[in-house]
Scaffold this active site. Structure first.
Site: not given
Length: 516
Positions: A114-116, A153
């Site tokens: 999800f950090k993308d 991250t």
């Protein structure tokens, strides 16, 4: 006039625009930037976002926050952030089940986490902001992004900032505290402006070391004098990381309404697996903007400091063990973004925040006042999931629904089942299962957490084990970025001690070598 940004501890002499908040990362005095104004969107405008591609939804919300860049530039950056670098035009599709459970798949970007969603966006806005500041004569230096990561991250930041002009990036991760896949993703990163260090310790040691370096004024002066470099951050302490996450919660409500999964205006609960509190805080900001989100369900693993805090009002890590779990990106005891949340819940009382953060630093604990606790409880509910239950949840959901969860999303799934009421629930699906091959294999085979894998599985690399899992589970193809890691050379193998001295020395060496 553009929306300005203030700091949570009240130590900045003046507010700054979005571009400066993004470039600085952390406010002077250790506080975090928040916008002076949170925009409100009418319901029809929120639901109307479903008519547009994702990049346009993101651009529209950035405009609502009055980002101090031209509108056409915002459009250009968002088109670059959310395009062919994702494996689906939907960017973050929603998997819906008949019982009102919806999983927001936030892992379709280049690093499968999800950090993308933020770190394909932040580097572009960081670079644009730096250019604007240079053109206006406010800066004449380059930047070093210094990042602590619990697993995801780091790779997402490396991928986002690699080969970006005028910026270098160095990432610290806990040595032995990330999965084989996560380690190889970082250690094989390409680009001449990147560096990765393992740290002898846990994520909190990495995060504390980075914060100490940021707060060292002598070190900052040395970086400027010797290298014309200033430090900045890509962790979720940077508002430029948080705002893209606000976008996908607003967007998801629009998607669900357009698909007839709920009627416009009906309440939606959101359940987020969280360690650093940024992802769930973004949902809270989406709620303040007018998105009909009712309850925020905070899912913790065995490092249940957030669950205990939400249920008691006391944040206490003074005698709390740090537990390594199957969900390593949540193995965090110091949740940095909680500071922003408390700032908002206190009515933006910077003196209260400064006092609580000083107590946390000095005594490793603090307790909030009854009024703030009542506001916290009005929005949030929380529970924790032990490691054995996490793995059982992966197996159960796969057997019953044919859907394969990663260990972090499994924690949220279980908490959503425990805490949900009548509302539909949106679960933040934070990573592709293939990033955590060992523990997904344990889950599907009924092996206890931490127990050794069978010899035939233990000798496989993470990529090889993923292929075995995918074949046995009849799962969808593994993303290429994960499937091909064994073929890439390891570029970064250094392991350093935690603490300011070691990190600062390593940073200076990196800049000297990179400069040469």
């Amino acid at each position: 006039m553009a929306n300005a940004y203030i700091d949570t501890r009240g130590r900045m002499p003046r507010s700054v625009p979005f571009t400066q908040a993004v470039v600085r990362g952390l406010a002077d005095g250790g506080g975090l930037f928040v916008p002076e104004r949170i925009p409100r969107l009418p319901l029809d405008e929120i639901c109307g976002l479903a008519k547009f591609p994702y990049w346009q939804r993101a651009a529209a919300i950035y405009r609502k926050f009055e980002v101090d860049l031209p509108g056409e530039r915002i459009d250009e950056l968002m088109q670059a952030a959310y395009g062919e670098n994702f494996d689906t035009e939907d960017i973050c599709p929603i998997a819906s089940f008949d019982d009102g459970i919806h999983v927001l798949e936030l892992w379709h970007g280049p690093t499968s986490a999800f950090k993308d969603m933020a770190l394909q966006c932040l580097p572009l806005f960081f670079s644009a902001s730096a250019v604007k500041m240079r053109d206006e004569g406010e800066i004449d230096h380059t930047f070093l992004i210094l990042v602590a990561t619990s697993g995801d991250t780091g790779k997402a930041a490396l991928e986002g900032f690699a080969r970006k002009e005028g910026v270098r990036i160095a990432v610290l991760y806990p040595d032995g505290g990330v999965s084989d896949i996560q380690h190889k993703q970082m250690a094989t990163q390409t680009g001449g402006n990147v560096m990765v260090w393992g740290v002898r310790g846990n994520f909190d040691d990495c995060q504390a070391s980075v914060k100490q370096a940021f707060n060292d004024k002598e070190f900052a002066q040395r970086l400027m004098d010797e290298h014309k470099v200033a430090l900045s951050s890509a962790n979720s302490i940077n508002w430029g990381r948080l705002l893209p996450q606000v976008v996908y919660y607003v967007s998801s409500y629009a998607e669900l309404a357009a698909a007839g999964k709920l009627a416009a205006g009906d309440p939606l609960d959101v359940c987020v697996p969280t360690g650093n509190f940024g992802n769930i805080l973004a949902a809270w900001y989406a709620k303040q903007m007018g998105t009909p989100i009712e309850r925020l369900l905070c899912a913790s693993n065995e490092n249940r400091v957030l669950a205990d805090f939400i249920n008691t009002g006391t944040y206490d890590i003074s005698d709390r063990p740090f537990v390594l779990t199957p969900s390593p990106s949540m193995d965090i005891l110091v949740s940095s973004n909680l500071e922003r949340q408390l700032f908002e819940l206190t009515g933006r009382d910077s003196s209260a925040i400064a006092g609580w953060m000083d107590d946390l630093s000095s005594h490793r604990k603090f307790r909030i006042d009854p009024a703030t606790f009542a506001k916290l409880r009005a929005d949030f509910a929380s529970d924790s999931v032990d490691s054995a239950t996490c793995l059982r949840t992966i197996k159960q959901v796969h057997e019953e629904r044919g859907y394969l969860l990663d260990p972090h999303t499994a924690v949220a799934w279980e908490v959503a089942q425990r805490l949900r009421g009548e509302n539909p629930v949106l679960i933040a699906g934070t990573a592709h299962w293939a990033k955590f091959a060992n523990n997904v294999y344990r889950a599907l085979q009924g092996i206890d957490p931490g127990a050794p894998l069978p010899e035939d599985a233990a000798r496989l690399t993470g990529c090889q084990l993923n292929r075995r899992i995918a074949e046995a589970a009849q799962a969808s193809p593994i993303p290429l970025g994960l499937a091909e890691l064994d073929d890439k050379p390891l570029r970064f193998t250094s392991v350093i001690d935690p603490g300011k001295t070691s990190v600062e020395a390593s940073t200076l060496n990196f800049l000297s070598e990179n400069h040469a």
